[in-house]
Design a protein around this motif. Structure first.
Motif, PDB file in Angstrom:
ATOM      1  N   VAL B  30      19.157  42.533  28.212  1.00 21.40           N
ATOM      2  CA  VAL B  30      19.642  41.963  26.942  1.00 21.40           C
ATOM      3  C   VAL B  30      21.162  41.993  26.923  1.00 21.40           C
ATOM      4  CG1 VAL B  30      19.738  42.342  24.447  1.00 21.40           C
ATOM      5  CG2 VAL B  30      17.559  42.568  25.643  1.00 21.40           C
ATOM      6  N   ASP B  31      21.745  43.122  27.357  1.00 23.49           N
ATOM      7  CA  ASP B  31      23.196  43.304  27.442  1.00 23.49           C
ATOM      8  C   ASP B  31      23.840  42.196  28.269  1.00 23.49           C
ATOM      9  OD1 ASP B  31      25.289  45.884  27.279  1.00 23.49           O
ATOM     10  OD2 ASP B  31      25.609  44.631  29.039  1.00 23.49           O
ATOM     11  N   LEU B  32      23.261  41.925  29.442  1.00 23.38           N
ATOM     12  CA  LEU B  32      23.813  40.895  30.339  1.00 23.38           C
ATOM     13  C   LEU B  32      23.780  39.521  29.684  1.00 23.38           C
ATOM     14  CD1 LEU B  32      24.847  40.245  33.246  1.00 23.38           C
ATOM     15  CD2 LEU B  32      22.487  39.778  33.861  1.00 23.38           C
ATOM     16  N   ILE B  33      22.633  39.183  29.047  1.00 23.04           N
ATOM     17  CA  ILE B  33      22.491  37.854  28.418  1.00 23.04           C
ATOM     18  C   ILE B  33      23.508  37.702  27.279  1.00 23.04           C
ATOM     19  CG2 ILE B  33      20.925  36.389  27.072  1.00 23.04           C
ATOM     20  CD1 ILE B  33      18.605  37.761  28.681  1.00 23.04           C
ATOM     21  N   LEU B  34      23.639  38.782  26.445  1.00 20.22           N
ATOM     22  CA  LEU B  34      24.581  38.728  25.324  1.00 20.22           C
ATOM     23  C   LEU B  34      26.013  38.522  25.825  1.00 20.22           C
ATOM     24  CD1 LEU B  34      23.289  41.537  22.923  1.00 20.22           C
ATOM     25  CD2 LEU B  34      23.214  39.072  22.554  1.00 20.22           C
ATOM     26  N   ARG B  35      26.347  39.195  26.949  1.00 15.69           N
ATOM     27  CA  ARG B  35      27.702  39.068  27.495  1.00 15.69           C
ATOM     28  C   ARG B  35      27.988  37.651  27.979  1.00 15.69           C
ATOM     29  NH1 ARG B  35      30.165  44.006  27.823  1.00 15.69           N
ATOM     30  NH2 ARG B  35      28.675  45.667  27.499  1.00 15.69           N
ATOM     31  N   ILE B  36      26.979  37.013  28.569  1.00 14.34           N
ATOM     32  CA  ILE B  36      27.169  35.629  29.044  1.00 14.34           C
ATOM     33  C   ILE B  36      27.395  34.703  27.839  1.00 14.34           C
ATOM     34  CG2 ILE B  36      26.037  33.683  30.201  1.00 14.34           C
ATOM     35  CD1 ILE B  36      24.610  35.806  31.981  1.00 14.34           C
ATOM     36  N   ILE B  37      26.581  34.891  26.768  1.00 15.00           N
ATOM     37  CA  ILE B  37      26.748  34.058  25.562  1.00 15.00           C
ATOM     38  C   ILE B  37      28.134  34.276  24.959  1.00 15.00           C
ATOM     39  CG2 ILE B  37      25.874  33.591  23.235  1.00 15.00           C
ATOM     40  CD1 ILE B  37      23.119  34.558  24.221  1.00 15.00           C
ATOM     41  N   ALA B  38      28.562  35.556  24.867  1.00 17.96           N
ATOM     42  CA  ALA B  38      29.871  35.860  24.276  1.00 17.96           C
ATOM     43  C   ALA B  38      30.991  35.252  25.103  1.00 17.96           C
ATOM     44  CB  ALA B  38      30.051  37.372  24.165  1.00 17.96           C
ATOM     45  N   VAL B  91      35.079  39.201  34.292  1.00 18.13           N
ATOM     46  CA  VAL B  91      35.562  39.922  35.479  1.00 18.13           C
ATOM     47  C   VAL B  91      35.093  41.380  35.506  1.00 18.13           C
ATOM     48  CG1 VAL B  91      37.618  40.638  36.758  1.00 18.13           C
ATOM     49  CG2 VAL B  91      37.545  38.404  35.650  1.00 18.13           C
ATOM     50  N   ILE B  92      35.187  42.078  34.380  1.00 16.63           N
ATOM     51  CA  ILE B  92      34.861  43.517  34.387  1.00 16.63           C
ATOM     52  C   ILE B  92      33.437  43.794  33.934  1.00 16.63           C
ATOM     53  CG2 ILE B  92      35.495  45.789  33.453  1.00 16.63           C
ATOM     54  CD1 ILE B  92      38.354  44.741  33.196  1.00 16.63           C
ATOM     55  N   SER B  93      33.036  43.179  32.775  1.00 16.90           N
ATOM     56  CA  SER B  93      31.795  43.642  32.162  1.00 16.90           C
ATOM     57  C   SER B  93      30.535  43.080  32.830  1.00 16.90           C
ATOM     58  CB  SER B  93      31.792  43.353  30.664  1.00 16.90           C
ATOM     59  OG  SER B  93      31.307  42.080  30.400  1.00 16.90           O
ATOM     60  N   LEU B  94      30.577  41.820  33.305  1.00 11.91           N
ATOM     61  CA  LEU B  94      29.370  41.259  33.935  1.00 11.91           C
ATOM     62  C   LEU B  94      28.935  42.033  35.183  1.00 11.91           C
ATOM     63  CD1 LEU B  94      29.405  37.349  33.576  1.00 11.91           C
ATOM     64  CD2 LEU B  94      28.166  39.057  32.261  1.00 11.91           C
ATOM     65  N   PRO B  95      29.875  42.341  36.110  1.00  4.44           N
ATOM     66  CA  PRO B  95      29.443  43.129  37.282  1.00  4.44           C
ATOM     67  C   PRO B  95      28.869  44.490  36.879  1.00  4.44           C
ATOM     68  CG  PRO B  95      31.622  42.194  37.638  1.00  4.44           C
ATOM     69  CD  PRO B  95      31.279  41.929  36.221  1.00  4.44           C
ATOM     70  N   LEU B  96      29.526  45.171  35.922  1.00  3.16           N
ATOM     71  CA  LEU B  96      29.027  46.476  35.471  1.00  3.16           C
ATOM     72  C   LEU B  96      27.654  46.346  34.840  1.00  3.16           C
ATOM     73  CD1 LEU B  96      32.066  48.442  33.985  1.00  3.16           C
ATOM     74  CD2 LEU B  96      30.500  49.194  35.781  1.00  3.16           C
ATOM     75  N   SER B  97      27.469  45.263  34.064  1.00  2.84           N
ATOM     76  CA  SER B  97      26.195  45.042  33.397  1.00  2.84           C
ATOM     77  C   SER B  97      25.076  44.826  34.422  1.00  2.84           C
ATOM     78  CB  SER B  97      26.320  43.837  32.457  1.00  2.84           C
ATOM     79  OG  SER B  97      25.174  43.699  31.682  1.00  2.84           O
ATOM     80  N   ILE B  98      25.376  44.072  35.477  1.00  7.42           N
ATOM     81  CA  ILE B  98      24.383  43.853  36.556  1.00  7.42           C
ATOM     82  C   ILE B  98      24.088  45.181  37.257  1.00  7.42           C
ATOM     83  CG2 ILE B  98      24.009  42.717  38.796  1.00  7.42           C
ATOM     84  CD1 ILE B  98      25.731  40.369  37.619  1.00  7.42           C
ATOM     85  N   PHE B  99      25.150  45.987  37.489  1.00  9.27           N
ATOM     86  CA  PHE B  99      24.988  47.307  38.102  1.00  9.27           C
ATOM     87  C   PHE B  99      24.049  48.180  37.263  1.00  9.27           C
ATOM     88  CE2 PHE B  99      26.663  51.748  38.112  1.00  9.27           C
ATOM     89  CZ  PHE B  99      26.301  52.097  39.400  1.00  9.27           C
ATOM     90  N   LEU B 177      26.603  44.138  18.592  1.00  6.94           N
ATOM     91  CA  LEU B 177      25.279  44.387  19.179  1.00  6.94           C
ATOM     92  C   LEU B 177      25.404  45.117  20.514  1.00  6.94           C
ATOM     93  CD1 LEU B 177      23.311  41.064  18.533  1.00  6.94           C
ATOM     94  CD2 LEU B 177      22.751  43.335  17.670  1.00  6.94           C
ATOM     95  N   LEU B 178      26.408  44.716  21.323  1.00  7.26           N
ATOM     96  CA  LEU B 178      26.587  45.322  22.645  1.00  7.26           C
ATOM     97  C   LEU B 178      26.884  46.814  22.524  1.00  7.26           C
ATOM     98  CD1 LEU B 178      28.721  42.667  24.571  1.00  7.26           C
ATOM     99  CD2 LEU B 178      26.361  43.332  25.010  1.00  7.26           C
ATOM    100  N   ILE B 179      27.771  47.175  21.571  1.00  6.82           N
ATOM    101  CA  ILE B 179      28.127  48.591  21.403  1.00  6.82           C
ATOM    102  C   ILE B 179      26.888  49.383  20.997  1.00  6.82           C
ATOM    103  CG2 ILE B 179      29.475  50.209  19.988  1.00  6.82           C
ATOM    104  CD1 ILE B 179      31.680  48.061  19.929  1.00  6.82           C
ATOM    105  N   VAL B 180      26.083  48.807  20.060  1.00 12.02           N
ATOM    106  CA  VAL B 180      24.897  49.516  19.597  1.00 12.02           C
ATOM    107  C   VAL B 180      23.856  49.653  20.726  1.00 12.02           C
ATOM    108  CG1 VAL B 180      22.974  49.445  17.969  1.00 12.02           C
ATOM    109  CG2 VAL B 180      25.272  48.871  17.209  1.00 12.02           C
ATOM    110  N   THR B 181      23.599  48.553  21.472  1.00 13.66           N
ATOM    111  CA  THR B 181      22.594  48.654  22.545  1.00 13.66           C
ATOM    112  C   THR B 181      23.056  49.617  23.636  1.00 13.66           C
ATOM    113  OG1 THR B 181      23.493  46.666  23.565  1.00 13.66           O
ATOM    114  CG2 THR B 181      21.515  46.387  22.268  1.00 13.66           C
ATOM    115  N   SER B 182      24.366  49.621  23.942  1.00 17.07           N
ATOM    116  CA  SER B 182      24.868  50.567  24.948  1.00 17.07           C
ATOM    117  C   SER B 182      24.656  52.003  24.487  1.00 17.07           C
ATOM    118  CB  SER B 182      26.366  50.345  25.191  1.00 17.07           C
ATOM    119  OG  SER B 182      26.589  49.129  25.813  1.00 17.07           O
TER     120      SER B 182
END
Lengths: 189, 189
Positions: B30-38, B91-99, B177-182
């Protein structure tokens, strides 16, 4: 010899648990102090902006020139946002923060606090930066849009509104710290 | 008979671990999808505002009336803020999110992501609300400060700048949403 390792291990575990609880309790105390400072800052901002009122000493026969904070809707929003955040800090977050010092293992209430803190961070940032945009305009004007700088006439009004931003920006920094310390505390629970 | 309880317990624990890992992995997706939309939203906002440019069809002998986004410093800030946030997301958050989808037990990198997300939430909110304050002023003007509404003349300019706020406000909601899900994911690690 066979029974020796067990009490040692149990002792180590309880020691580690106490140390983790100590760190979490320390974070909870920092949390409480930061919340009190933020409440004072946002209260100061709301009061400073809400009592801003300048009447110029010269006036024509028909119009007396005066400037109040609620002449500009953005400043009204700023006062409302700071009041809501200050109210939240005192009424909801302080009791929960004290509860976390006593019960350092509470996770769910910490997550609820992070959710509220995130919303309040956004609200406070919105109020402060919208007000900053207007204060900037009042100081510098904008030639392209034909908006004149009003700070030459309303000098004290401008000083007061600019000053009232400080408490709000301090509050924003504190909310960022609060979210991070809460997250660290949750990871250690 | 004495050795029976142990495998049962171990089985239960591993089952519970797998279920927790499943939920955490679900949150990471969910985090990854939200980041792509944002990222798409903030990119859209930056481009829509950054390409805003209107030249009026009438002009006097000396002055041709035109409005660009960088006539107003607040709009420039809006473009910069959205670009920084979009860059961070990709650059930063997508790779970490995939990790985090692969290694769902990682806690420290999640905390780092919460810290960055909080800063980016504040930056994006600051840019969006400052721009909103100016857009509001462009639409309605302010009689007390003697600032006229410029949207009658620069109609398409105003529509474009107003529209570009949408992606940014969408981004703000997603960051919350990202902060809460994290935080929830960290509490389950």
């Amino acid at each position: 010899m066979k029974t020796e390792p067990q009490p040692l291990e149990a002792g180590e575990t309880s020691k580690r648990l106490t140390s983790t609880q100590g760190v979490t309790r320390g974070l909870s105390i920092v949390d409480l102090i930061l919340r009190i400072i933020a409440a004072i800052g946002t209260l100061g901002s709301a009061v400073a902006m809400g009592t801003t009122n300048e009447t110029l000493s010269f006036f024509t026969q028909f119009v007396q020139f005066s400037a109040q904070y609620n002449d500009l809707p953005t400043f009204t929003f700023f006062v409302i946002a700071n009041s809501i955040v200050c109210g939240y800090l005192v009424v909801i977050s302080l009791p929960l923060s004290i509860f976390h010092i006593i019960r350092s293992a509470a996770i769910n209430s910490r997550i609820i606090l992070v959710i509220f803190d995130t919303v309040m961070l956004a609200l406070l940032t919105a109020g402060a930066s919208a007000a900053t945009a207007i204060v900037y305009l009042a100081h510098n004007g904008n030639a392209s849009a034909n908006w004149v700088a009003i700070c030459q006439q309303f000098n004290s009004f401008c000083e007061r509104t600019s000053g009232s931003l400080i408490g709000s920006f301090g509050g924003i920094l504190i909310f960022m710290l609060l979210i991070v310390t809460s997250t660290v505390a949750i990871s250690r629970c």
